[in-house]
Write an enzyme that holds these catalytic residues in place. Sequence first.
Site, PDB file in Angstrom:
ATOM      1  N   ILE A  36       5.193 -24.483-118.793  1.00  0.00           N
ATOM      2  CA  ILE A  36       3.973 -25.005-119.427  1.00  0.00           C
ATOM      3  C   ILE A  36       4.346 -26.226-120.274  1.00  0.00           C
ATOM      4  O   ILE A  36       3.598 -27.204-120.341  1.00  0.00           O
ATOM      5  CB  ILE A  36       3.278 -23.905-120.255  1.00  0.00           C
ATOM      6  CG1 ILE A  36       2.729 -22.843-119.284  1.00  0.00           C
ATOM      7  CG2 ILE A  36       2.156 -24.476-121.116  1.00  0.00           C
ATOM      8  CD1 ILE A  36       2.191 -21.596-119.955  1.00  0.00           C
ATOM      9  N   ALA A  61       4.568 -17.115-121.836  1.00  0.00           N
ATOM     10  CA  ALA A  61       5.457 -17.348-122.985  1.00  0.00           C
ATOM     11  C   ALA A  61       5.691 -18.846-123.100  1.00  0.00           C
ATOM     12  O   ALA A  61       5.875 -19.535-122.100  1.00  0.00           O
ATOM     13  CB  ALA A  61       6.778 -16.615-122.782  1.00  0.00           C
ATOM     14  N   ALA A  88      -2.109 -25.863-115.551  1.00  0.00           N
ATOM     15  CA  ALA A  88      -1.805 -27.299-115.496  1.00  0.00           C
ATOM     16  C   ALA A  88      -3.092 -28.117-115.407  1.00  0.00           C
ATOM     17  O   ALA A  88      -3.264 -29.108-116.131  1.00  0.00           O
ATOM     18  CB  ALA A  88      -0.903 -27.595-114.301  1.00  0.00           C
ATOM     19  N   ILE A 106      -2.043 -18.908-110.240  1.00  0.00           N
ATOM     20  CA  ILE A 106      -0.824 -18.088-110.183  1.00  0.00           C
ATOM     21  C   ILE A 106      -0.925 -16.906-111.151  1.00  0.00           C
ATOM     22  O   ILE A 106      -0.367 -15.837-110.902  1.00  0.00           O
ATOM     23  CB  ILE A 106       0.430 -18.954-110.472  1.00  0.00           C
ATOM     24  CG1 ILE A 106       1.720 -18.181-110.238  1.00  0.00           C
ATOM     25  CG2 ILE A 106       0.441 -19.488-111.878  1.00  0.00           C
ATOM     26  CD1 ILE A 106       2.433 -18.571-109.021  1.00  0.00           C
ATOM     27  N   GLY A 159      -7.257 -25.839-110.945  1.00  0.00           N
ATOM     28  CA  GLY A 159      -7.751 -25.391-112.240  1.00  0.00           C
ATOM     29  C   GLY A 159      -6.942 -24.229-112.791  1.00  0.00           C
ATOM     30  O   GLY A 159      -7.481 -23.294-113.379  1.00  0.00           O
ATOM     31  N   LYS A 195       5.557 -16.152-131.407  1.00  0.00           N
ATOM     32  CA  LYS A 195       6.881 -16.042-130.786  1.00  0.00           C
ATOM     33  C   LYS A 195       7.886 -16.838-131.603  1.00  0.00           C
ATOM     34  O   LYS A 195       7.722 -18.048-131.782  1.00  0.00           O
ATOM     35  CB  LYS A 195       6.799 -16.590-129.353  1.00  0.00           C
ATOM     36  CG  LYS A 195       8.139 -16.735-128.672  1.00  0.00           C
ATOM     37  CD  LYS A 195       8.003 -17.158-127.219  1.00  0.00           C
ATOM     38  CE  LYS A 195       9.365 -17.467-126.624  1.00  0.00           C
ATOM     39  NZ  LYS A 195       9.277 -17.932-125.237  1.00  0.00           N
ATOM     40  N   VAL A 217       0.373 -16.117-113.956  1.00  0.00           N
ATOM     41  CA  VAL A 217       1.461 -15.778-114.882  1.00  0.00           C
ATOM     42  C   VAL A 217       1.752 -17.041-115.706  1.00  0.00           C
ATOM     43  O   VAL A 217       1.175 -18.087-115.459  1.00  0.00           O
ATOM     44  CB  VAL A 217       2.750 -15.327-114.149  1.00  0.00           C
ATOM     45  CG1 VAL A 217       2.652 -13.895-113.702  1.00  0.00           C
ATOM     46  CG2 VAL A 217       3.061 -16.244-112.977  1.00  0.00           C
ATOM     47  N   SER A 249     -10.761 -23.851-106.702  1.00  0.00           N
ATOM     48  CA  SER A 249     -11.376 -22.882-105.800  1.00  0.00           C
ATOM     49  C   SER A 249     -11.150 -21.475-106.336  1.00  0.00           C
ATOM     50  O   SER A 249     -10.007 -21.008-106.410  1.00  0.00           O
ATOM     51  CB  SER A 249     -10.746 -23.034-104.408  1.00  0.00           C
ATOM     52  OG  SER A 249     -10.954 -21.870-103.669  1.00  0.00           O
ATOM     53  N   THR A 281       9.747 -22.745-120.013  1.00  0.00           N
ATOM     54  CA  THR A 281       9.643 -24.207-120.059  1.00  0.00           C
ATOM     55  C   THR A 281       8.553 -24.811-119.166  1.00  0.00           C
ATOM     56  O   THR A 281       8.257 -26.000-119.289  1.00  0.00           O
ATOM     57  CB  THR A 281      10.992 -24.840-119.669  1.00  0.00           C
ATOM     58  OG1 THR A 281      11.534 -24.134-118.550  1.00  0.00           O
ATOM     59  CG2 THR A 281      11.956 -24.786-120.814  1.00  0.00           C
TER      60      THR A 281
HETATM   61  C1  LIG Z   1       6.963 -15.543-112.041  1.00  0.00           C
HETATM   62  C2  LIG Z   1       6.528 -16.667-112.910  1.00  0.00           C
HETATM   63  C3  LIG Z   1       6.551 -16.505-114.296  1.00  0.00           C
HETATM   64  C4  LIG Z   1       6.191 -17.577-115.125  1.00  0.00           C
HETATM   65  N1  LIG Z   1       6.283 -17.447-116.477  1.00  0.00           N
HETATM   66  C5  LIG Z   1       6.086 -18.533-117.266  1.00  0.00           C
HETATM   67  C6  LIG Z   1       6.244 -18.459-118.670  1.00  0.00           C
HETATM   68  O1  LIG Z   1       6.506 -17.403-119.241  1.00  0.00           O
HETATM   69  N2  LIG Z   1       6.068 -19.594-119.381  1.00  0.00           N
HETATM   70  C7  LIG Z   1       5.730 -20.777-118.805  1.00  0.00           C
HETATM   71  O2  LIG Z   1       5.639 -21.796-119.494  1.00  0.00           O
HETATM   72  N3  LIG Z   1       5.512 -20.852-117.489  1.00  0.00           N
HETATM   73  C8  LIG Z   1       5.690 -19.773-116.708  1.00  0.00           C
HETATM   74  N4  LIG Z   1       5.471 -19.862-115.367  1.00  0.00           N
HETATM   75  C9  LIG Z   1       4.939 -21.096-114.819  1.00  0.00           C
HETATM   76  C10 LIG Z   1       3.435 -21.151-115.062  1.00  0.00           C
HETATM   77  O3  LIG Z   1       2.810 -20.017-114.526  1.00  0.00           O
HETATM   78  C11 LIG Z   1       2.865 -22.393-114.410  1.00  0.00           C
HETATM   79  O4  LIG Z   1       3.637 -23.502-114.744  1.00  0.00           O
HETATM   80  C12 LIG Z   1       1.480 -22.643-114.907  1.00  0.00           C
HETATM   81  O5  LIG Z   1       0.690 -21.507-114.777  1.00  0.00           O
HETATM   82  C13 LIG Z   1       0.842 -23.780-114.162  1.00  0.00           C
HETATM   83  O6  LIG Z   1       0.465 -23.383-112.879  1.00  0.00           O
HETATM   84  P1  LIG Z   1      -0.388 -24.424-112.051  1.00  0.00           P
HETATM   85  O7  LIG Z   1      -1.638 -24.696-112.800  1.00  0.00           O
HETATM   86  O8  LIG Z   1       0.494 -25.561-111.705  1.00  0.00           O
HETATM   87  O9  LIG Z   1      -0.685 -23.673-110.691  1.00  0.00           O
HETATM   88  P2  LIG Z   1      -1.811 -22.484-110.272  1.00  0.00           P
HETATM   89  O10 LIG Z   1      -1.998 -21.604-111.441  1.00  0.00           O
HETATM   90  O11 LIG Z   1      -1.248 -21.941-109.042  1.00  0.00           O
HETATM   91  O12 LIG Z   1      -3.104 -23.311-110.054  1.00  0.00           O
HETATM   92  C14 LIG Z   1      -3.353 -23.993-108.843  1.00  0.00           C
HETATM   93  C15 LIG Z   1      -4.800 -24.394-108.776  1.00  0.00           C
HETATM   94  O13 LIG Z   1      -5.005 -25.184-107.607  1.00  0.00           O
HETATM   95  C16 LIG Z   1      -6.162 -24.730-106.944  1.00  0.00           C
HETATM   96  N5  LIG Z   1      -6.035 -25.026-105.524  1.00  0.00           N
HETATM   97  C17 LIG Z   1      -4.951 -24.896-104.725  1.00  0.00           C
HETATM   98  N6  LIG Z   1      -5.250 -25.251-103.472  1.00  0.00           N
HETATM   99  C18 LIG Z   1      -6.552 -25.631-103.474  1.00  0.00           C
HETATM  100  C19 LIG Z   1      -7.458 -26.082-102.480  1.00  0.00           C
HETATM  101  N7  LIG Z   1      -7.106 -26.214-101.208  1.00  0.00           N
HETATM  102  N8  LIG Z   1      -8.728 -26.347-102.845  1.00  0.00           N
HETATM  103  C20 LIG Z   1      -9.140 -26.221-104.140  1.00  0.00           C
HETATM  104  N9  LIG Z   1      -8.329 -25.787-105.124  1.00  0.00           N
HETATM  105  C21 LIG Z   1      -7.055 -25.495-104.786  1.00  0.00           C
HETATM  106  C22 LIG Z   1      -6.207 -23.228-107.238  1.00  0.00           C
HETATM  107  O14 LIG Z   1      -7.492 -22.708-107.062  1.00  0.00           O
HETATM  108  C23 LIG Z   1      -5.771 -23.221-108.693  1.00  0.00           C
HETATM  109  O15 LIG Z   1      -6.900 -23.476-109.514  1.00  0.00           O
HETATM  110  C24 LIG Z   1       5.782 -18.796-114.539  1.00  0.00           C
HETATM  111  C25 LIG Z   1       5.685 -18.921-113.159  1.00  0.00           C
HETATM  112  C26 LIG Z   1       6.065 -17.874-112.341  1.00  0.00           C
HETATM  113  C27 LIG Z   1       5.980 -18.039-110.847  1.00  0.00           C
END
Ligand SMILES: Cc1cc2nc3c(=O)[nH]c(=O)nc-3n(C[C@H](O)[C@H](O)[C@H](O)COP(=O)(O)OP(=O)(O)OC[C@H]3O[C@@H](n4cnc5c(N)ncnc54)[C@H](O)[C@@H]3O)c2cc1C
Length: 500
Positions: free
Chosen positions: A343, A51, A17, A46, A14, A79, A48, A40, A341
């Site tokens: 998001i 942008a 993505a 993460i 959650g 932006k 962050v 969870s 890129t």
């Molecule tokens: C340093 C940094 C800077 C960034 N800056 C940008 C930016 O400026 N622009 C941009 O477009 N993107 C940026 N990104 C990328 C962006 O943060 C991610 O692409 C975006 O937040 C999507 O993350 P996610 O949802 O894939 O993962 P997460 O936010 O990590 O979400 C993972 C989810 O999975 C759940 N989960 C994991 N394991 C379990 C489990 N065992 N049981 C239940 N739930 C679980 C967690 O609870 C969480 O809800 C950046 C990334 C980094 C590392």
Amino acid sequence: MTGSSTRSVVIVGGGTAGWMAAAALARFLPPDHRIRLVESDAIGTIGVGEATIPALRIFNHMLGIDEDAFLRATQGTFKLGIEFAGWSGDGSRYTHAFGTIGRALGLVPFHHYWLRAGRPGSLWDHSAAAQAAAAGRFARDHGRPDLPSGIAWAFHFDAALYAAFLRRHAEAAGVERIEGRITGVERDGETGHIAAVHLEGDRRVAGDLFVDCSGFRSLLLGETLGTAFEDWSHHLPCDRAIAVPTARLDPLSPYTRATAHPAGWQWRIPLQHRTGNGIVYASAHLSDDEATARLLAGCNGAPLAEPRPLRFTTGRRRAAWVGNCVALGLAAGFMEPLESTSIHLVQSGIARLLEYWPGKTLADADIAAFNRRTEAEWLAIRDLLILHYHANARPEPFWQARRDAPPPDSLAERLALFRANGRILREGDELFTEVGWLQVLIGQGVQPLGHHALADAIPPADLADFLALARTHAAAVAARMPAHDAFIAAHCAAPVSKAA
Ligand SMILES: Cc1cc2nc3c(=O)[nH]c(=O)nc-3n(C[C@H](O)[C@H](O)[C@H](O)COP(=O)(O)OP(=O)(O)OC[C@H]3O[C@@H](n4cnc5c(N)ncnc54)[C@H](O)[C@@H]3O)c2cc1C
């Protein structure tokens, strides 16, 4: 009976993505589909990713989200591009601005006329978005419906607030949220497909299609299905980041800043309630302590929270869709946020998933096409990021090594085409426009020897007028806009809240 074999969809994760996927699937799948999202709170996100690029407007529009309501809810700002500072040595700067630069004449893109004229002024004199960004101005239009402004815009927002905003939206559209940590994954003995995820408390969530949004861990695609990770760190060796918020900066700049430092770069993202800052660096060239010190020294205010370290390896899973599992977001791979890129890759992954949504069976041909197009999109973005590093003019060993490292063949081909006659290669449904590539190529100091021969057709006096008109138009569009702060105050000021 519907035509789809995937009526029960389970989204694992959650973060941005997961909730983007949930909101979009709830909007477009037929009503007999059940969509559940497991996340969870104990693991968290993460946190962050603040942008974006202009395509996000299409995503929000598709969901029926009002732009001003979204900005108010996420402490967002507008932006107009990214300012790259120091990539050709300290003191250098250029903008990757959104929208157009000048206008094409017949078959020939604008920049060939600028090249033919001997590059008068700066390329960005002909970009309304760059002019407005430099002046700290913003408006969605410039009061002249008869003339295109040539600008495009994206947003900065608080990542946690965006996920919460989308969650409200998705739950209102019928998505069921299940809180809990996944402790095991059950696979079908015959097909090897994912049958269910098991949660603490002896709970089982079964589904037909699983969307892996579990973050860097890649719980389903990586850990469970063993999909190999393609490591791109030989091209993009930065492997760590540290993020820290500081107080809001006034005036609010309508652009992201990416400032190069001796072993990577630092971002600055203006939000209504605070400024997002972060440093991206190669651990082989900079220690964590040095990076923290450099980050804090490069911020315009005192930290509002402890600096937060993050580790990553640049690259992607070899296939984003395997069996009945499709990965989005960090579970599919990661490239540093230099061009904002990630998001967008979530957004385009969702769009592609909907395009190839399974019928009565999971078709290998659909999955192969999805994966091939996904790979092409990632590779083109990767090449643009490598260009920033390859064509640098900084003196430090890290940067010298990046210059000396051979670019991938695909980037070498783009460079050769541009260096010869200023041509820009763009294929398929590649994300970045010609104008995007152009700005990074020129901004990073890549010099074309020639220009398109058809640009010689225009008489010299007309050429000068044509370029002058483009400059005047860009300046006039920017001058008609109010200050970015004033525009936000008038349309989408967030309620005052404590900085997060
Ligand atoms: C340093 C940094 C800077 C960034 N800056 C940008 C930016 O400026 N622009 C941009 O477009 N993107 C940026 N990104 C990328 C962006 O943060 C991610 O692409 C975006 O937040 C999507 O993350 P996610 O949802 O894939 O993962 P997460 O936010 O990590 O979400 C993972 C989810 O999975 C759940 N989960 C994991 N394991 C379990 C489990 N065992 N049981 C239940 N739930 C679980 C967690 O609870 C969480 O809800 C950046 C990334 C980094 C590392």
